[in-house]
Design a protein around this motif. Sequence first.
Motif, PDB file in Angstrom:
ATOM      1  N   TYR A   1       0.841  -1.302   0.062  1.00  0.00           N
ATOM      2  CA  TYR A   1       0.121   0.354  -0.212  1.00  0.00           C
ATOM      3  C   TYR A   1       1.110   0.675   0.235  1.00  0.00           C
ATOM      4  O   TYR A   1       0.249   2.074  -0.387  1.00  0.00           O
ATOM      5  N   LYS A   2       2.313   1.294   0.511  1.00  0.00           N
ATOM      6  CA  LYS A   2       2.702   2.583   0.636  1.00  0.00           C
ATOM      7  C   LYS A   2       3.646   2.828  -0.634  1.00  0.00           C
ATOM      8  O   LYS A   2       3.182   4.159  -0.819  1.00  0.00           O
ATOM      9  N   ALA A   3       3.572   2.095  -1.997  1.00  0.00           N
ATOM     10  CA  ALA A   3       4.467   2.268  -3.204  1.00  0.00           C
ATOM     11  C   ALA A   3       2.894   2.790  -3.936  1.00  0.00           C
ATOM     12  O   ALA A   3       3.260   3.545  -4.869  1.00  0.00           O
ATOM     13  N   GLN A   4       1.766   1.963  -3.190  1.00  0.00           N
ATOM     14  CA  GLN A   4       0.946   2.763  -4.335  1.00  0.00           C
ATOM     15  C   GLN A   4       0.246   3.772  -4.099  1.00  0.00           C
ATOM     16  O   GLN A   4      -0.274   4.222  -5.147  1.00  0.00           O
ATOM     17  N   ILE A   5       0.115   4.350  -2.594  1.00  0.00           N
ATOM     18  CA  ILE A   5      -0.248   5.265  -2.315  1.00  0.00           C
ATOM     19  C   ILE A   5       0.547   6.734  -3.092  1.00  0.00           C
ATOM     20  O   ILE A   5       0.623   7.763  -3.650  1.00  0.00           O
ATOM     21  N   SER A   6       1.783   6.278  -3.073  1.00  0.00           N
ATOM     22  CA  SER A   6       3.368   7.124  -2.982  1.00  0.00           C
ATOM     23  C   SER A   6       2.974   6.754  -4.730  1.00  0.00           C
ATOM     24  O   SER A   6       2.804   8.315  -5.340  1.00  0.00           O
ATOM     25  N   GLN A   7       2.706   6.331  -5.520  1.00  0.00           N
ATOM     26  CA  GLN A   7       2.437   6.184  -7.234  1.00  0.00           C
ATOM     27  C   GLN A   7       1.032   7.319  -7.298  1.00  0.00           C
ATOM     28  O   GLN A   7       2.000   7.806  -8.630  1.00  0.00           O
ATOM     29  N   LEU A   8      -0.075   6.903  -6.772  1.00  0.00           N
ATOM     30  CA  LEU A   8      -1.001   7.825  -6.959  1.00  0.00           C
ATOM     31  C   LEU A   8      -0.986   9.105  -6.519  1.00  0.00           C
ATOM     32  O   LEU A   8      -1.161   9.892  -7.395  1.00  0.00           O
ATOM     33  N   ALA A   9       0.229   9.653  -5.256  1.00  0.00           N
ATOM     34  CA  ALA A   9      -0.012  11.030  -5.588  1.00  0.00           C
ATOM     35  C   ALA A   9       0.892  11.299  -6.260  1.00  0.00           C
ATOM     36  O   ALA A   9       0.657  12.240  -6.895  1.00  0.00           O
ATOM     37  N   ASN A  10       1.848  11.129  -6.637  1.00  0.00           N
ATOM     38  CA  ASN A  10       3.136  11.642  -7.986  1.00  0.00           C
ATOM     39  C   ASN A  10       2.044  11.459  -8.938  1.00  0.00           C
ATOM     40  O   ASN A  10       2.287  12.174 -10.150  1.00  0.00           O
ATOM     41  N   GLU A  11       1.334  11.048  -9.264  1.00  0.00           N
ATOM     42  CA  GLU A  11       0.143  10.675 -10.594  1.00  0.00           C
ATOM     43  C   GLU A  11      -0.461  12.063 -11.079  1.00  0.00           C
ATOM     44  O   GLU A  11      -0.541  13.041 -11.721  1.00  0.00           O
ATOM     45  N   VAL A  12      -1.037  11.802  -9.351  1.00  0.00           N
ATOM     46  CA  VAL A  12      -1.514  13.042  -8.970  1.00  0.00           C
ATOM     47  C   VAL A  12      -1.182  14.529  -9.073  1.00  0.00           C
ATOM     48  O   VAL A  12      -1.603  15.703  -9.922  1.00  0.00           O
ATOM     49  N   SER A  13      -0.089  14.634  -8.748  1.00  0.00           N
ATOM     50  CA  SER A  13       1.328  15.578  -8.286  1.00  0.00           C
ATOM     51  C   SER A  13       1.503  16.518 -10.067  1.00  0.00           C
ATOM     52  O   SER A  13       1.409  17.639 -10.464  1.00  0.00           O
ATOM     53  N   SER A  14       1.329  15.331 -10.725  1.00  0.00           N
ATOM     54  CA  SER A  14       2.538  15.521 -11.781  1.00  0.00           C
ATOM     55  C   SER A  14       1.309  15.779 -13.142  1.00  0.00           C
ATOM     56  O   SER A  14       0.887  16.840 -13.735  1.00  0.00           O
ATOM     57  N   TYR A  15       0.096  15.129 -13.553  1.00  0.00           N
ATOM     58  CA  TYR A  15      -1.049  15.694 -13.972  1.00  0.00           C
ATOM     59  C   TYR A  15      -1.140  17.087 -14.090  1.00  0.00           C
ATOM     60  O   TYR A  15      -1.295  18.016 -14.914  1.00  0.00           O
ATOM     61  N   PHE A  16      -0.863  17.302 -12.508  1.00  0.00           N
ATOM     62  CA  PHE A  16      -1.834  19.182 -12.005  1.00  0.00           C
ATOM     63  C   PHE A  16      -0.465  20.099 -12.014  1.00  0.00           C
ATOM     64  O   PHE A  16      -0.769  21.132 -12.509  1.00  0.00           O
ATOM     65  N   ASP A  17       0.890  19.479 -11.922  1.00  0.00           N
ATOM     66  CA  ASP A  17       2.018  20.589 -12.690  1.00  0.00           C
ATOM     67  C   ASP A  17       1.931  20.607 -13.946  1.00  0.00           C
ATOM     68  O   ASP A  17       2.440  21.558 -14.864  1.00  0.00           O
TER      69      ASP A  17
END
Length: 189
Positions: free
Chosen positions: A130-146
């Motif tokens: 779950y830690k890696a999954q949460i981190s990956q999702l957060a990075n995807e959200v961040s990248s999209y909005f960046d």
Amino acid sequence: MKKLLIPIIFLLALPLTFGFRQDYTEPVQINWETYYKAKADDNSPFFALTAMRWQYSYESSVYRNRVIIKLKNEVTIDKNRSWVKWDKIKNPQVSADLLHHEQGHVNIQYILLSEAERVLKNRNYSVKNYKAQISQLANEVSSYFDTMQRNYDEETEHGSNHKMQARWDQIIRDKTEESRAASLAEAGK
């Protein structure tokens, strides 16, 4: 229970300012005096710069082989790294237009906050990963909005193309409504 804090910093060309958490109802309405305290970068071609940070953290527990997270999610503006070239915005209309453009950045981050809340909370995570999954999702959200923030600046020419600014104002309004509707639908489950 484990806790993880991941800061993500956004530096945007032109000003932007706010701070709100997951219990927000509207984006902060910015002003020059409150949010732009740093010394301007004379070498920058831009009239202002806003430093923003998105942070999330969570506490996790496992119940019946299911990961449950309690998410904290916030966006802040670093007033001590955000600046404006006051000598470039003496004209009240130029100041108002630039502040309006920067409010668009704030509003985009408001959408990020809402989407991160929805996406990160409403997933089934693997107990083992779950830690890696949460981190990956957060990075995807961040990248999209960046990317969205960069496109906003490029297409509006940092707010100087008024026709494109009006188009982006509508895009931001539409995305805000979509995000609110999705959050309400998730809350109603």
